[in-house]
Design a protein around this motif. Sequence first.
Motif, PDB file in Angstrom:
ATOM      1  N   ALA A 143     -15.385  -3.111  -4.294  1.00 54.97           N
ATOM      2  CA  ALA A 143     -14.259  -2.182  -4.147  1.00 54.97           C
ATOM      3  C   ALA A 143     -14.666  -0.758  -4.504  1.00 54.97           C
ATOM      4  CB  ALA A 143     -13.087  -2.628  -5.029  1.00 54.97           C
TER       5      ALA A 143
ATOM      6  N   SER B 175     -11.536  -0.722   0.074  1.00 57.81           N
ATOM      7  CA  SER B 175     -11.507  -0.964  -1.370  1.00 57.81           C
ATOM      8  C   SER B 175     -10.252  -1.730  -1.758  1.00 57.81           C
ATOM      9  CB  SER B 175     -11.552   0.375  -2.129  1.00 57.81           C
ATOM     10  OG  SER B 175     -12.750   1.064  -1.866  1.00 57.81           O
ATOM     11  N   TYR B 176      -9.134  -1.341  -1.176  1.00 61.69           N
ATOM     12  CA  TYR B 176      -7.868  -2.014  -1.472  1.00 61.69           C
ATOM     13  C   TYR B 176      -7.947  -3.494  -1.095  1.00 61.69           C
ATOM     14  CZ  TYR B 176      -2.797  -2.683  -1.784  1.00 61.69           C
ATOM     15  OH  TYR B 176      -1.538  -3.129  -2.149  1.00 61.69           O
TER      16      TYR B 176
ATOM     17  N   ILE C 271      -8.923   1.948   2.275  1.00 56.77           N
ATOM     18  CA  ILE C 271      -8.285   0.693   2.688  1.00 56.77           C
ATOM     19  C   ILE C 271      -9.221  -0.492   2.463  1.00 56.77           C
ATOM     20  CG2 ILE C 271      -8.999   1.053   5.092  1.00 56.77           C
ATOM     21  CD1 ILE C 271      -5.805  -0.762   3.919  1.00 56.77           C
TER      22      ILE C 271
ATOM     23  N   SER D 155      -6.650   8.915   1.862  1.00 59.86           N
ATOM     24  CA  SER D 155      -6.344   7.561   1.405  1.00 59.86           C
ATOM     25  C   SER D 155      -6.829   6.499   2.387  1.00 59.86           C
ATOM     26  CB  SER D 155      -4.835   7.414   1.181  1.00 59.86           C
ATOM     27  OG  SER D 155      -4.122   7.685   2.372  1.00 59.86           O
TER      28      SER D 155
ATOM     29  N   VAL E 189       0.851  -1.191   0.000  1.00 60.16           N
ATOM     30  CA  VAL E 189       0.000   0.000   0.000  1.00 60.16           C
ATOM     31  C   VAL E 189       0.887   1.241   0.000  1.00 60.16           C
ATOM     32  CG1 VAL E 189      -1.891  -1.147   1.214  1.00 60.16           C
ATOM     33  CG2 VAL E 189      -0.156   0.068   2.526  1.00 60.16           C
TER      34      VAL E 189
ATOM     35  N   LEU F  11      -0.220  -3.279  -6.806  1.00 60.03           N
ATOM     36  CA  LEU F  11      -1.507  -3.960  -6.906  1.00 60.03           C
ATOM     37  C   LEU F  11      -2.001  -3.964  -8.354  1.00 60.03           C
ATOM     38  CD1 LEU F  11      -3.957  -5.078  -4.999  1.00 60.03           C
ATOM     39  CD2 LEU F  11      -4.967  -2.877  -5.548  1.00 60.03           C
TER      40      LEU F  11
ATOM     41  N   ASN G  69      -2.213   2.631  -6.381  1.00 59.65           N
ATOM     42  CA  ASN G  69      -1.946   1.229  -6.027  1.00 59.65           C
ATOM     43  C   ASN G  69      -1.030   0.595  -7.073  1.00 59.65           C
ATOM     44  OD1 ASN G  69      -3.845   1.657  -3.955  1.00 59.65           O
ATOM     45  ND2 ASN G  69      -5.511   0.944  -5.250  1.00 59.65           N
TER      46      ASN G  69
END
Length: 497
Positions: free
Chosen positions: A363, A384-385, A382, A378, A112, A265, A262
């Motif tokens: 998400a 959604s991540y 978290i 941000s 992250v 990711l 991201n």
Amino acid sequence: MINSMKKDSFKIGIFSLVIFLFYLYLSYCTPLTHDDWTWGIEHGMNRFYDGFKDYNGRYFGNFCELIITRIDWFRILIMGVFGAAIVVLPLLIVKTTKLTIAFLSLLLMLSVSSDMFSSTFAWAAGFANYNTATICILVYLLIVKNIFYEKRPSYSMWLIIFAIPLGIGSQLFVEHATIYNIFTGSFVIIYSFMKFRKIFYFHVTYLISAFIGAIIMFSNGAYVRIFTGADNYRTIDTDMGFFEKIYSIFSSNMYKYLIMNNIFLNFVLAMFCIFLLVKIGTNLVTWKIWVKNIFMVILLIYPFYQPIVVDRMQLSIFSDVAKNSEFEAWLSLLFYLTILFTIILFFKKSSLKVELSFYLISAVFVASPLFFVTPFGSRCFIISYVFFVLFILRLFVYLVDEKIIDLKPLTIPIVTLALCLLVAYSIIFTQIKISDNDRMNSIYKQVSDGKKVVTVKPLKNNKFLWHSELIIPSGQADNFKIYFNLPKDIELKNAPE
């Protein structure tokens, strides 16, 4: 076969213990920052005595913050447990005991952005609301994951009873998670009925409890103040139309928090979807071949845009900042839709298609309330991540089970990268702990020497901490003095970095 599964489960158990100890150490090294000092003194207790009236409806999050700013060992323990849980729970949800996939989960969670890490795990107030809300959602998904199986699910009476505190408690941390839990609870009931022609007591009990929790949260007077514009911090912009507001927020900064920032990711998302298109996208009709090729081009280009075009080359497609943001927002949306429609158009296994699509849609849906309430950061993304991580892990399990991907060649790279980040974070937070001790020792020495102007040293690696530098003069600086029992008449001054 059974012995192999037991061996894999034992390895996952050892992995979970190691990850717990890792996060336990990080939490031990993480100092309180920003408004943690306010929560840790009488001001925080006054909010509690007042029932958090007109403050917010995050009752469980606020109570957690009150405890962890006062009891150090509990803060260290709970942050260690929840830090590990965010890595391990997705493995249970996707039903894997593969150690390589476990290390991928760790790698993704440690990848992250520093901004997201600093405002969730490394900030007690952020942790108390956002990480806890994430864990509650993961626990619920762990219980209802069986709706995606072919066999009809069943739930014990204990689970049905547990649905009540889980449903109510999950709603009292952050607002957008509260709204999402209503959505997902409704989806689970509708999908289960369509698939199994049955409504399950656990699902209904959870949804009713979630509605009760939502009523408790939003009955707080703070939300009336937000909707009427009386709140000086959180606002709802009523000057724009519905769709204009969504476009404005997404194209200005939301796309960065949700997708573009991201970096690693996105690379993994693109790589797995490309594998899927190459291996599964065969014997297609002409239009699907064109779509497949276009999708692959988008998946190859987007992950490299931020690290190479923006960060390395510092190139803007448009000279106008607003137009450039709009271009990046559309590009990010195109990348997301490419992933979603890769699953919808090219994935053949229906139940798994629904599950993967659910993670992708979740998400975005969990972040959708943020279109209408500002400001946000941000930390709000978290959840959604984690849904993107769930999508990756579930797709990875499928690709391995179907022998589309051979796990062995990937083991060393994934484990090595994960361990490198684990060691790096350990070093970073060790240095933070040392510099925090040095800062406090320096402050106490200056006070004992009778100095009236006390210099506050900056903490090392402070980009991994949430506003660790004092705002002087401010109430925050005054609360810092109260929390650490410093004389009220001294003047604090930040040392240059």
